[in-house]
Write an enzyme that holds these catalytic residues in place. Structure first.
Site, PDB file in Angstrom:
ATOM      1  N   VAL A  13      -4.754  21.494  64.772  1.00  9.73           N
ATOM      2  CA  VAL A  13      -3.703  22.452  65.127  1.00  9.73           C
ATOM      3  C   VAL A  13      -2.391  21.719  65.400  1.00  9.73           C
ATOM      4  O   VAL A  13      -2.373  20.566  65.800  1.00  9.73           O
ATOM      5  CB  VAL A  13      -4.078  23.306  66.372  1.00  9.73           C
TER       6      VAL A  13
ATOM      7  N   ALA B  38      -5.693  29.451  65.774  1.00  6.61           N
ATOM      8  CA  ALA B  38      -7.129  29.251  65.966  1.00  6.61           C
ATOM      9  C   ALA B  38      -7.368  28.904  67.422  1.00  6.61           C
ATOM     10  O   ALA B  38      -6.494  28.349  68.087  1.00  6.61           O
ATOM     11  CB  ALA B  38      -7.645  28.130  65.064  1.00  6.61           C
TER      12      ALA B  38
END
Ligand SMILES: [Zn+2]
Length: 337
Positions: A251, A305
């Site tokens: 991420v 996410a």
């Protein structure tokens, strides 16, 4: 905790009752309106406020232990009394039948059904994948290159054939991005495996629920709102939350969501190590390299996410302070929010 009776001696006392009369005395002594536990709870007002919450939880736990011990012994003694009556050659057909303990769903199952209900209400689908993974889905596609020290963070098990009992359900997110066309909204609940020494807060096998959303113009704001509404739903009330920057290879930017400690209501206790917050959900915006490795154009698509250590969430909600209790069949619920 100082000045509180031992759980083991309460259980022992119940077991030592050989007839229902003695057991009733046990009940009055521990669970009655003038019983010891009620007395301890009434005495909480005089306790130092810093210790009050933890002491209150400990007393409530003792009450549940006494209640469970009483119920279990009562069922046993009723069976014994019934058998004695049969042996004596007579049966009282008007007597109520002896109680049978009813099974109930495990807290992990209960909470998982709620979380699935929450996310399906937001348009997410439930995705599943294999528990034994290959390196591509568990690591490579998540921007964790071979020989990168980040792989050590996950304390990975390997089979003889270099297969991986998955270390996270992020592998399911990779499979979702490979097989679906955006917009994608999936959650992936499932069991994961880490080479951890088992103690009160770690287990070698535990549950995660991860979430993935891929669409156009996705921002951190979408992630923040999604996680905050989830926490409110699970805990049944709005808790203070905070986001901290964090690094995860898959991420960019990466975040950790901390939630106000429910054991001390944010005052600071041993479970939250005095901070008043419990680190609950890591997440972030999906790294462009991860999108690209799944065949999605990062200039066109973005995503967020997150991944919950689901067992920790179950423990917070039900006031369970030892992860081993979730799996060893001796589960007692201290608290339900
Ligand atoms: Zn705390």
């Amino acid at each position: 905790m100082t000045g509180l009776p031992e759980a083991a001696s309460i259980r022992g006392e119940a077991l030592a009752c050989t007839d229902l009369l003695a057991l009733e005395e046990f009940r009055l002594r521990w669970l009655g309106k003038k019983g010891e536990i009620t007395g301890l709870l009434k005495g909480l007002g005089a306790v130092d406020p810093a210790e009050r919450s933890a002491r209150g939880a400990a007393i409530n736990a003792l009450r549940d232990i006494a209640q469970t011990a009483w119920e279990a012994r009562k069922a046993e003694l009723e069976v014994i009394a019934e058998q004695a009556a049969l042996d004596a050659g007579w049966i009282d057909v008007t007597a109520p039948s002896s109680a049978r303990a009813a099974g109930r769903l495990h807290p992990i199952t209960v909470l998982l059904e709620e979380v699935i209900d929450h996310f399906t209400g937001l348009g997410f689908e439930v995705a599943s994948g294999p528990e034994i993974e290959d390196e591509f889905h568990n690591f490579d596609a998540l921007n964790i290159p071979k020989d990168h020290p980040a792989r050590d963070v996950w304390d990975t098990f390997y089979t003889d054939r270099r297969e991986i009992p998955r270390t996270h359900t992020s592998s399911v997110q990779i499979r979702a991005m490979q097989t679906r066309k955006p917009p994608i909204r999936v959650i992936s609940p499932g069991r994961v495996f880490r080479n951890e020494t088992i103690d009160a807060t770690h287990h070698a096998s535990f549950n995660q629920v991860e979430g993935l959303l891929v669409d156009r113009h996705v921002t951190v704001g979408h992630l923040k709102h999604t996680l905050e509404t989830l926490v409110t739903r699970i805990m049944g009330r709005k808790l203070e939350t905070r986001f901290r920057p964090a690094f995860y290879p898959f991420v960019e930017p990466g975040l950790d969501l901390d939630v106000q400690c429910v054991f001390c209501n944010g005052v600071g206790c041993s479970i939250c190590k005095g901070s008043g917050y419990i680190e609950l959900i890591p997440g972030g915006l999906v790294h462009p390299k991860v999108l690209a490795s799944c065949g999605l154009d990062p200039d066109e698509w973005q995503g967020f996410a997150f991944g919950m250590g689901f067992d920790r969430m179950v423990m917070m909600r039900y006031g369970i302070d030892d992860i081993r209790r979730l799996y060893d069949g001796r589960l007692q619920l201290v608290r339900q929010f």
